[in-house]
Design a protein around this motif. Structure first.
Motif, PDB file in Angstrom:
ATOM      1  N   SER A 130      17.019  75.842 -79.669  1.00  0.00           N
ATOM      2  CA  SER A 130      15.911  76.727 -79.266  1.00  0.00           C
ATOM      3  C   SER A 130      16.287  78.192 -79.460  1.00  0.00           C
ATOM      4  CB  SER A 130      15.620  76.504 -77.778  1.00  0.00           C
ATOM      5  OG  SER A 130      16.785  76.846 -77.016  1.00  0.00           O
ATOM      6  N   GLY A 131      17.593  78.483 -79.339  1.00  0.00           N
ATOM      7  CA  GLY A 131      18.030  79.875 -79.442  1.00  0.00           C
ATOM      8  C   GLY A 131      17.782  80.669 -78.174  1.00  0.00           C
ATOM      9  N   THR A 132      17.360  79.971 -77.119  1.00  0.00           N
ATOM     10  CA  THR A 132      17.005  80.668 -75.872  1.00  0.00           C
ATOM     11  C   THR A 132      17.791  80.198 -74.654  1.00  0.00           C
ATOM     12  OG1 THR A 132      15.328  79.014 -75.397  1.00  0.00           O
ATOM     13  CG2 THR A 132      14.599  80.951 -76.657  1.00  0.00           C
ATOM     14  N   GLY A 188      18.297  67.604 -79.676  1.00  0.00           N
ATOM     15  CA  GLY A 188      19.713  67.927 -79.507  1.00  0.00           C
ATOM     16  C   GLY A 188      20.610  66.725 -79.333  1.00  0.00           C
ATOM     17  N   ARG A 189      20.227  65.823 -78.469  1.00  0.00           N
ATOM     18  CA  ARG A 189      21.099  64.693 -78.147  1.00  0.00           C
ATOM     19  C   ARG A 189      21.227  63.716 -79.303  1.00  0.00           C
ATOM     20  NH1 ARG A 189      16.613  64.942 -75.300  1.00  0.00           N
ATOM     21  NH2 ARG A 189      15.013  63.302 -75.516  1.00  0.00           N
ATOM     22  N   PHE A 190      20.415  63.855 -80.338  1.00  0.00           N
ATOM     23  CA  PHE A 190      20.487  62.999 -81.531  1.00  0.00           C
ATOM     24  C   PHE A 190      20.995  63.788 -82.741  1.00  0.00           C
ATOM     25  CE2 PHE A 190      18.419  59.092 -80.185  1.00  0.00           C
ATOM     26  CZ  PHE A 190      17.657  59.472 -79.085  1.00  0.00           C
ATOM     27  N   ALA A 270      20.451  59.390 -70.500  1.00  0.00           N
ATOM     28  CA  ALA A 270      19.727  59.987 -69.359  1.00  0.00           C
ATOM     29  C   ALA A 270      18.482  60.738 -69.826  1.00  0.00           C
ATOM     30  CB  ALA A 270      20.656  60.925 -68.594  1.00  0.00           C
ATOM     31  N   GLU A 271      18.650  61.615 -70.835  1.00  0.00           N
ATOM     32  CA  GLU A 271      17.517  62.447 -71.272  1.00  0.00           C
ATOM     33  C   GLU A 271      16.494  61.643 -72.077  1.00  0.00           C
ATOM     34  OE1 GLU A 271      18.819  67.158 -71.635  1.00  0.00           O
ATOM     35  OE2 GLU A 271      18.324  66.021 -73.434  1.00  0.00           O
ATOM     36  N   SER A 272      16.962  60.560 -72.745  1.00  0.00           N
ATOM     37  CA  SER A 272      16.034  59.788 -73.591  1.00  0.00           C
ATOM     38  C   SER A 272      15.238  58.767 -72.792  1.00  0.00           C
ATOM     39  CB  SER A 272      16.839  59.049 -74.667  1.00  0.00           C
ATOM     40  OG  SER A 272      17.557  59.959 -75.480  1.00  0.00           O
TER      41      SER A 272
END
Ligand SMILES: O=P(O)(O)OC[C@H]1O[C@](O)(CO)[C@@H](O)[C@@H]1O
Length: 431
Positions: A130-132, A188-190, A270-272
């Motif tokens: 995201s850059g943020t 991100g997680r992938f 967890a996030e998926s």
């Protein structure tokens, strides 16, 4: 990548899944596989990540990081999926380049690291899709200042990995920094097998082609049947056990170099899968170490846990010296690797003997190809499990509330209602 489901069967464990149920579930796997293949073919958000072994460009990545190829040390500045993949590769693979991961904003830790680093020989890979992300940008500003204070030109030592637009992209353009784009459609997680994980691996001199070949090995095995595709076999079995009560999954690799892999897995799972009130709770463990801390619970606690045991089939070994100490001579006849394998098989069997479900995952070695297989395999398993659970695997809306609250507390521009909720916390203090 090899998967053994034997100890997940209801003839061994409870919760467990019967062979007949697996056969029925295989019909759903065929439908899910079609959906996944369609998503890959159209490079849809999330599914596109499963194309990375074929779409990532290792030569372009190596060319982009060339300016810092002489580094003796590397600092990866990122968090979550923008750090855990690269950290997993760095933990598992040997390199001449000392590698550090700044994926938290602990001032004492960051200061201690910067004080120790040979800054003029150090490369920085700052990573944010995201850059943020506040933690990543804050750490990067601190790292940059440390370089400036030491009189080292940080623009000569920095490689940026980020999305099409955003503050980090703007900063890279302003200072004409080498920048790698996070591919579209890859959460991100992938993203370990993309520029996100591979930039640091390239700076470290890891074999990017072998990593991607490992991914291709498993991608080529994906089919409409769990009995032909190890990754789907794992994903489908975790789904079957979760829906039968195993709401916790303890990931227990038997290799020190895979400790960070268990952290990477925890974010992936967890996030998926953690949404709509569903989701299997991932637990990070390490074999044989956590036999002596967590196993009591998994063997004699509530029947809500499955365990996943991971090991390399081959490893560099070391003999245990012979000893004449009574009762210990058996050790002298073995090697550390043999002891670790005995612990692996004994722990697996100890859970089965207590009727507790577990699954075995094996790779040939903890090397680039083996890691490519394991990481891609778990990603494909997760995507399949998400299809079977009927959740949107590729979003993580629940994390935004806390980010907004933190921004509001720090006075960031904009309205952050969440920050007020923090101030209005219910209190019952005991001092
Ligand atoms: O790469 P970014 O945008 O800095 O995000 C880092 C991580 O933060 C999250 O968005 C969660 O807050 C993860 O999904 C992601 O991997």
């Amino acid at each position: 990548m090899y998967v053994d489901l034997g100890n997940a069967l209801s003839s061994v464990a409870s919760p467990g899944v019967s062979r007949e149920s697996l056969d029925r579930l295989d019909e759903d796997v065929a439908v899910a596989h079609e959906r996944i293949e369609r998503g890959r073919a159209n490079a849809e958000h999330g599914y596109a990540a499963l194309n990375l072994p074929g779409t990532a460009d290792p030569d372009a990545i190596k060319a982009t990081v060339e300016p810092v190829a002489d580094a003796e040390a590397l600092v990866i500045v990122g968090i979550g999926g923008s750090a855990l993949g690269a950290a997993t590769l760095a933990d598992a693979l040997d390199s001449e380049v000392d590698t550090y991961v700044l994926d938290n904003v602990d001032p004492e830790h960051t200061t201690a690291l910067l004080d120790d680093l040979p800054l003029s020989e150090t490369a920085i890979n700052v990573v944010s899709r995201s850059g943020t992300t506040a933690e990543t940008l804050a750490n990067f500003l601190v790292v940059r200042e440390a370089f400036e204070t030491a009189g080292v030109d940080w623009t000569e030592r920095t490689v940026v990995t980020t999305g099409e637009a955003g503050p980090l992209r703007d900063l890279a353009q302003k200072h004409d920094l080498p920048v790698l784009k996070v591919p579209d459609g890859v959460p991100g997680r992938f993203s370990v097998l993309s520029t996100v994980g591979l930039a640091a691996a390239a700076i470290r001199g890891d074999d990017l082609d072998a990593l991607l070949q490992g991914g291709r090995d498993v991608a080529e095995s994906l089919s409409g049947s769990l009995f032909e595709a190890p990754a789907y076999a794992y994903g489908a079995t975790t789904y079957a056990l979760d829906t039968r009560g195993a709401s916790v999954n303890a990931m227990m690799p038997y290799a020190e170099g895979l400790e960070t892999y268990a952290e990477w897995y925890a974010q992936l799972w967890a996030e998926s899968l953690g949404k709509d009130g569903l989701g299997q709770t991932p637990v990070r463990a390490l074999g044989a170490t956590d036999q002596h801390s967590q196993l009591q619970l998994y063997r004699a606690g509530p029947r809500n846990t499955m365990a996943t045991f991971v090991r390399p089939r081959e490893r560099i070994d070391r003999a245990i010296p012979a000893t004449d100490v009574d009762g210990l001579s058996y050790l002298g006849d073995a090697t550390l690797g043999e002891l670790l394998d005995a612990e692996f098989e004994a722990t697996e069997a100890s859970l089965a003997a207590a009727g507790r479900p577990n699954v075995r995952i094996e790779i040939e070695r903890v090397d680039e190809r083996g890691l490519g297989q394991l990481l891609y395999g778990l990603e494909a398993a997760c995507v399949l499990a998400g299809e079977l659970h009927g959740v949107d695997t590729f979003v993580q809306p629940a994390v935004e509330w806390g980010k907004n609250a933190a921004r509001g507390l720090l006075g960031a521009e904009g309205k952050f209602e969440e920050a007020r909720a923090v101030e209005e916390k219910t209190r019952l203090r005991v001092e």
